[in-house]
Design a protein around this motif. Structure first.
Motif, PDB file in Angstrom:
ATOM      1  N   ALA B 100       0.830  -1.210   0.000  1.00  0.00           N
ATOM      2  CA  ALA B 100       0.000   0.000   0.000  1.00  0.00           C
ATOM      3  C   ALA B 100       0.861   1.256   0.000  1.00  0.00           C
ATOM      4  O   ALA B 100       0.537   2.247  -0.664  1.00  0.00           O
ATOM      5  N   GLN B 101       1.980   1.203   0.747  1.00  0.00           N
ATOM      6  CA  GLN B 101       2.876   2.367   0.759  1.00  0.00           C
ATOM      7  C   GLN B 101       3.463   2.655  -0.613  1.00  0.00           C
ATOM      8  O   GLN B 101       3.803   3.795  -0.938  1.00  0.00           O
ATOM      9  N   ALA B 102       3.605   1.596  -1.429  1.00  0.00           N
ATOM     10  CA  ALA B 102       4.098   1.774  -2.795  1.00  0.00           C
ATOM     11  C   ALA B 102       2.949   2.029  -3.771  1.00  0.00           C
ATOM     12  O   ALA B 102       3.137   1.976  -4.989  1.00  0.00           O
ATOM     13  N   GLY B 103       1.751   2.262  -3.224  1.00  0.00           N
ATOM     14  CA  GLY B 103       0.607   2.543  -4.099  1.00  0.00           C
ATOM     15  C   GLY B 103       0.069   1.306  -4.788  1.00  0.00           C
ATOM     16  O   GLY B 103      -0.538   1.397  -5.855  1.00  0.00           O
ATOM     17  N   ARG B 104       0.260   0.148  -4.191  1.00  0.00           N
ATOM     18  CA  ARG B 104      -0.180  -1.097  -4.811  1.00  0.00           C
ATOM     19  C   ARG B 104      -0.964  -1.940  -3.807  1.00  0.00           C
ATOM     20  O   ARG B 104      -0.866  -1.741  -2.592  1.00  0.00           O
ATOM     21  N   LEU B 105      -1.706  -2.890  -4.336  1.00  0.00           N
ATOM     22  CA  LEU B 105      -2.464  -3.824  -3.500  1.00  0.00           C
ATOM     23  C   LEU B 105      -1.792  -5.187  -3.512  1.00  0.00           C
ATOM     24  O   LEU B 105      -1.502  -5.732  -4.580  1.00  0.00           O
ATOM     25  N   PHE B 106      -1.534  -5.760  -2.326  1.00  0.00           N
ATOM     26  CA  PHE B 106      -1.247  -7.191  -2.238  1.00  0.00           C
ATOM     27  C   PHE B 106      -2.510  -7.821  -1.670  1.00  0.00           C
ATOM     28  O   PHE B 106      -2.839  -7.624  -0.495  1.00  0.00           O
ATOM     29  N   PRO B 107      -3.266  -8.558  -2.489  1.00  0.00           N
ATOM     30  CA  PRO B 107      -4.660  -8.851  -2.147  1.00  0.00           C
ATOM     31  C   PRO B 107      -4.886 -10.025  -1.195  1.00  0.00           C
ATOM     32  O   PRO B 107      -6.004 -10.209  -0.752  1.00  0.00           O
ATOM     33  N   LEU B 108      -3.858 -10.794  -0.877  1.00  0.00           N
ATOM     34  CA  LEU B 108      -4.084 -11.916   0.038  1.00  0.00           C
ATOM     35  C   LEU B 108      -4.551 -11.368   1.380  1.00  0.00           C
ATOM     36  O   LEU B 108      -3.899 -10.514   1.987  1.00  0.00           O
ATOM     37  N   SER B 109      -5.682 -11.861   1.851  1.00  0.00           N
ATOM     38  CA  SER B 109      -6.281 -11.311   3.068  1.00  0.00           C
ATOM     39  C   SER B 109      -7.051 -12.415   3.771  1.00  0.00           C
ATOM     40  O   SER B 109      -7.925 -13.059   3.182  1.00  0.00           O
ATOM     41  N   LEU B 110      -6.709 -12.659   5.025  1.00  0.00           N
ATOM     42  CA  LEU B 110      -7.374 -13.733   5.777  1.00  0.00           C
ATOM     43  C   LEU B 110      -7.304 -13.419   7.268  1.00  0.00           C
ATOM     44  O   LEU B 110      -6.584 -12.518   7.690  1.00  0.00           O
ATOM     45  N   ILE B 118       4.254 -15.167   5.391  1.00  0.00           N
ATOM     46  CA  ILE B 118       4.030 -15.450   3.971  1.00  0.00           C
ATOM     47  C   ILE B 118       4.590 -16.829   3.584  1.00  0.00           C
ATOM     48  O   ILE B 118       4.026 -17.506   2.710  1.00  0.00           O
ATOM     49  N   GLY B 119       5.633 -17.281   4.267  1.00  0.00           N
ATOM     50  CA  GLY B 119       6.155 -18.616   3.975  1.00  0.00           C
ATOM     51  C   GLY B 119       5.116 -19.680   4.259  1.00  0.00           C
ATOM     52  O   GLY B 119       4.967 -20.645   3.501  1.00  0.00           O
ATOM     53  N   GLY B 120       4.352 -19.492   5.337  1.00  0.00           N
ATOM     54  CA  GLY B 120       3.265 -20.418   5.640  1.00  0.00           C
ATOM     55  C   GLY B 120       2.108 -20.268   4.664  1.00  0.00           C
ATOM     56  O   GLY B 120       1.518 -21.261   4.239  1.00  0.00           O
ATOM     57  N   ASN B 121       1.791 -19.044   4.296  1.00  0.00           N
ATOM     58  CA  ASN B 121       0.749 -18.832   3.284  1.00  0.00           C
ATOM     59  C   ASN B 121       1.108 -19.561   1.995  1.00  0.00           C
ATOM     60  O   ASN B 121       0.246 -20.176   1.350  1.00  0.00           O
ATOM     61  N   LEU B 122       2.368 -19.467   1.599  1.00  0.00           N
ATOM     62  CA  LEU B 122       2.814 -20.147   0.377  1.00  0.00           C
ATOM     63  C   LEU B 122       2.772 -21.661   0.546  1.00  0.00           C
ATOM     64  O   LEU B 122       2.321 -22.392  -0.339  1.00  0.00           O
ATOM     65  N   SER B 123       3.240 -22.119   1.693  1.00  0.00           N
ATOM     66  CA  SER B 123       3.325 -23.569   1.897  1.00  0.00           C
ATOM     67  C   SER B 123       1.961 -24.222   2.020  1.00  0.00           C
ATOM     68  O   SER B 123       1.836 -25.434   1.838  1.00  0.00           O
ATOM     69  N   THR B 124       0.938 -23.428   2.353  1.00  0.00           N
ATOM     70  CA  THR B 124      -0.414 -23.984   2.431  1.00  0.00           C
ATOM     71  C   THR B 124      -1.310 -23.464   1.314  1.00  0.00           C
ATOM     72  O   THR B 124      -2.491 -23.761   1.295  1.00  0.00           O
ATOM     73  N   ASN B 125      -0.749 -22.668   0.395  1.00  0.00           N
ATOM     74  CA  ASN B 125      -1.547 -22.064  -0.681  1.00  0.00           C
ATOM     75  C   ASN B 125      -2.810 -21.426  -0.108  1.00  0.00           C
ATOM     76  O   ASN B 125      -3.938 -21.734  -0.508  1.00  0.00           O
ATOM     77  N   ALA B 126      -2.590 -20.499   0.829  1.00  0.00           N
ATOM     78  CA  ALA B 126      -3.712 -19.908   1.558  1.00  0.00           C
ATOM     79  C   ALA B 126      -4.695 -19.214   0.619  1.00  0.00           C
ATOM     80  O   ALA B 126      -4.314 -18.709  -0.432  1.00  0.00           O
ATOM     81  N   GLY B 127      -5.959 -19.193   1.048  1.00  0.00           N
ATOM     82  CA  GLY B 127      -7.022 -18.597   0.242  1.00  0.00           C
ATOM     83  C   GLY B 127      -7.444 -17.250   0.781  1.00  0.00           C
ATOM     84  O   GLY B 127      -6.764 -16.267   0.584  1.00  0.00           O
ATOM     85  N   GLY B 128      -8.583 -17.191   1.454  1.00  0.00           N
ATOM     86  CA  GLY B 128      -9.028 -15.944   2.046  1.00  0.00           C
ATOM     87  C   GLY B 128     -10.203 -15.327   1.326  1.00  0.00           C
ATOM     88  O   GLY B 128     -10.909 -15.988   0.572  1.00  0.00           O
ATOM     89  N   VAL B 131     -10.208 -14.276  -3.069  1.00  0.00           N
ATOM     90  CA  VAL B 131      -9.810 -15.276  -4.068  1.00  0.00           C
ATOM     91  C   VAL B 131     -10.654 -15.150  -5.341  1.00  0.00           C
ATOM     92  O   VAL B 131     -10.156 -15.318  -6.453  1.00  0.00           O
ATOM     93  N   LEU B 132     -11.924 -14.834  -5.161  1.00  0.00           N
ATOM     94  CA  LEU B 132     -12.840 -14.667  -6.286  1.00  0.00           C
ATOM     95  C   LEU B 132     -12.242 -13.794  -7.375  1.00  0.00           C
ATOM     96  O   LEU B 132     -12.351 -14.085  -8.568  1.00  0.00           O
ATOM     97  N   ARG B 133     -11.563 -12.719  -6.975  1.00  0.00           N
ATOM     98  CA  ARG B 133     -11.004 -11.799  -7.958  1.00  0.00           C
ATOM     99  C   ARG B 133      -9.526 -12.059  -8.215  1.00  0.00           C
ATOM    100  O   ARG B 133      -9.062 -11.987  -9.348  1.00  0.00           O
ATOM    101  N   TYR B 134      -8.753 -12.359  -7.153  1.00  0.00           N
ATOM    102  CA  TYR B 134      -7.297 -12.353  -7.267  1.00  0.00           C
ATOM    103  C   TYR B 134      -6.652 -13.738  -7.186  1.00  0.00           C
ATOM    104  O   TYR B 134      -5.471 -13.872  -7.420  1.00  0.00           O
ATOM    105  N   GLY B 135      -7.426 -14.762  -6.860  1.00  0.00           N
ATOM    106  CA  GLY B 135      -6.863 -16.099  -6.794  1.00  0.00           C
ATOM    107  C   GLY B 135      -6.270 -16.437  -5.443  1.00  0.00           C
ATOM    108  O   GLY B 135      -6.237 -15.625  -4.507  1.00  0.00           O
ATOM    109  N   ASN B 136      -5.802 -17.680  -5.307  1.00  0.00           N
ATOM    110  CA  ASN B 136      -5.151 -18.155  -4.095  1.00  0.00           C
ATOM    111  C   ASN B 136      -3.691 -17.691  -4.087  1.00  0.00           C
ATOM    112  O   ASN B 136      -3.199 -17.119  -5.068  1.00  0.00           O
TER     113      ASN B 136
END
Lengths: 444, 444
Positions: B100-110, B118-128, B131-136
């Motif tokens: 957000a500080q760089a004017g961008r969205l990182f959409p993963l949200s749970l 984030i290592g755990g999010n990656l290792s479990t392919n987290a959703g949240g 996902v409907l718009r941005y994917g897992n």
């Protein structure tokens, strides 16, 4: 068998024991099982439109060529789930049409869509002109059915947007160019059919300005931006030379952008916002000219300028072709340095650059303007490749953005992949195809 | 070490030789190499928020627990390429903030975003919830850096949207729950920051109507639709009971939908179109009530109703939880049949159903209303699971949509995966981790 033994670009010609044309997954399985038991190599082939010789057999004549073209059933379409289940031999365009009939968009779109088959698109993870918004073939795939090198059938035809039950095996087969098994069917994602579209051709002074404009477009229009194609003046010049009806009529500019927004159905306010955006860009000097299509027909004419580049190059004569990607932020540096280094090494070089700016993917091709000298130039392909690929590598890019490896870039792969990555790839190949029978001589 | 040895839900508690806290990829590599040479098992751990016990050691006490929490550098952010390169130990929320500080969205949200890494999010392919718009998480990842079970480092940190150079190995490690290697860094996709948002809470009579409304929303608003969450009256009732300040104030309805549009910056015309759409839906009887947030604060209050469901259930008492997905088109049948079959087997059952309708993903939880009888009911978990999972399986669904397998669903995996698929997974595990040292007892 002749049509199956050569590639579309006419670079490769091989031999095969026979061409087998199974009509069902069970028949593919039976063929593969028989070959596996006999220790005979297999080559799966779809529409045979590979640009890297991925679907052409080697010269040894010891391979059974398995054509998937009779597996062409649309098994199911589920508009509420936004999915369709299709067999490998379905021609891409028929799938686009089937989706449209169900009121949905299947967004994969590329030059060969009238003859390429979805099995080949999957096996090469095909890209095309809407990746910016919808992703590559990989991103459009929810499930796969694969005949493994043993002849066993893996039914991974899941139609789910979320499924975290173990390793995601489908991604191994997508983009593997048939070296790990034969994809026989897939569950593909569908999208709402865009009801409105705005298309514009813009004149822009440099790739750096183009990257900036891309960022502005994304900030302003988000997911409505579905295409942002970069075209050099040289590329457009070839189209106008060889397709006299394709008149550009723009003011001269070193670079152009073809921009398209699509989605929703609020046509008039979208068009207003787009035209206001372009008016600002003209005023600020980011672009020097803009033509906004006033009809679907005019939009098609603008797209034809982009789509005829490949054919225009073919008419003009032989050229050395590269399908490269770098981070979008490095595109300006790539164009500037590659152009300079190539001109130093080959003073009369002509560079035809165009491609998918929004994906960081350039088709970056070279020839010499004087036809008589071009044969000598083409013979220097290795030196040209080295200049281009060294720079791509230095900028963190890929030597094959969307065409794959096939037999064309196998040696280059060895040069640019780390030993760790090559060994992981080989280990997976040995694990899934211990006899090494699936499409030998490709990728690895 | 205590905090590292139990899981967040309090279901598992294990033992370890020690907890190692490397600060760099080179240090992770050295630790893994030492363990590999000594033949000692390893367990990578991030924020320790797994819901399946994936990051909790077994009771044997023979494992080295490797915490990634000191690998927390944001290595690079490239707004023009819409990417950031981050280390595994970065807390998800800090990455959202950096983007957000760089004017961008990182959409993963749970729900766990304040502590999960984030290592755990990656290792479990987290959703949240987006996902409907941005994917897992998988769909948000362009490149990975992984320490392999040998201690070798695979540098796959590519920041490219197109790269077709061989097998796409990153997808093996994403969602593998640390059983194939340790993810130490990743290149993640960023998106334009949405400048406008419209949020509404809708009362709707049935999941079938909700699926139809979802289709209408997608047809009308396309990629602007970023959330479509289904909430049952029972789930909302628990929130209102345990969070008295979270007043709903909607007319009673068996089901509700939380719908959000976001993107672009044309706030007023978007809101108008959204309100017109909802007025039509009210008139046609698809929905029976609609509250459109009139401020960001009101939107947050609507989201709080959805986000407090988990906590409200926890306060209410123990329950049996399922994280399942089916094709979106089968959601109504699943809800109807699962409800009926469970009520037949357990007459006093209370079902708390809610989740991500747009992803076909339901959190489908059961308890008994009478606290005194609940312990007996919880003891019948195996029978409850069987009813739910058999139906999920019949409908082509997944028994773990977004939480993974861990140790919780290992036996269920064996029941519902085909032998062919299990053997492929085992073969890949043997190939990449021949000693079987990486997070043993999880997934496989």
């Amino acid at each position: 068998m002749s049509a199956h033994l050569g590639d579309w670009r006419g670079r490769y010609r091989g031999a095969a024991i026979c061409v087998v044309r199974p009509a069902t997954t069970a028949e593919v399985s039976a063929v593969v099982r028989a070959c596996a038991q006999a220790g005979v190599a297999m080559l799966p082939q779809g529409g045979n439109t590979s640009l890297c010789g991925a679907a052409t057999p080697g010269p040894e004549g010891d391979t059974v060529l398995i054509s998937l073209s009779r597996l062409r059933r649309l098994r199911a379409i589920d508009p509420e789930n936004n999915t369709m289940t299709v067999e490998a031999g379905c021609v891409l365009q028929t799938l686009q049409e089937a989706a449209a009939q169900a009121g949905r968009l299947f967004p994969l779109s590329l030059a060969a869509e009238g003859s390429c088959q979805i099995g080949g698109n999957l096996s090469t993870n095909a890209g095309g002109v809407q990746v910016l918004r919808y992703g590559n073939t990989r991103d459009l795939t929810l499930g796969l059915e694969v005949v493994l090198p043993s002849g066993e059938i893996w039914d991974g035809l899941r139609a789910l947007r979320k499924d975290n039950t173990g390793y995601d095996l489908k991604h191994l087969f997508i983009g593997a160019e048939g070296t790990l098994g034969i994809i026989t069917a897939a569950v593909l994602k569908l999208f709402p059919l865009p009801r409105a579209r705005a298309t514009a051709w813009l004149a822009i002074a440099s790739p750096a300005l183009a990257v900036r404009l891309l960022g502005d477009l994304q900030a302003r229009f988000g997911a409505l931006l579905t295409a942002c194609e970069l075209v050099s003046d040289v590329a457009l010049g070839l189209v106008c030379k060889h397709f006299p009806t394709a008149q550009a009529g723009f003011s001269a500019s070193p670079w152009y952008l073809l921009v398209e927004l699509s989605g929703g159905d609020d046509d008039s306010s979208r068009r207003q916002a787009f035209e206001a955006f372009l008016a600002e860009a003209l005023e600020s000097g980011t672009i020097s000219d803009a033509v906004v299509a006033q009809s679907g027909e005019q939009a098609q004419r603008l797209w034809a300028l982009r789509e005829h580049i490949g054919e225009a190059q073919k008419i003009e004569g032989l050229s050395i072709k590269h399908d490269v990607s770098v981070p979008i932020s490095r595109i300006p540096e790539f164009v500037e340095r590659a152009g300079r280094e190539l001109a130093q090494a080959f003073p009369d070089i002509r560079i035809v650059a165009f491609g998918h700016l929004g994906d960081g993917n350039l088709h970056y091709n070279q020839s010499q303007a004087a036809v008589g000298e071009n044969a000598v130039f083409i013979a220097a392909q290795a030196a040209v490749n080295r200049i281009v690929y060294e720079l791509v590598h230095e900028l963190g890019g890929s030597i094959s953005a969307e065409h794959g490896i096939g037999q064309l870039k196998r040696e280059e792969l060895l040069r640019y992949k780390s030993a760790v990555e090559m060994e992981m790839m080989r280990a997976i190949k040995r694990t899934l195809d211990p006899q090494g029978l699936m499409n030998p001589g490709k990728v690895l």
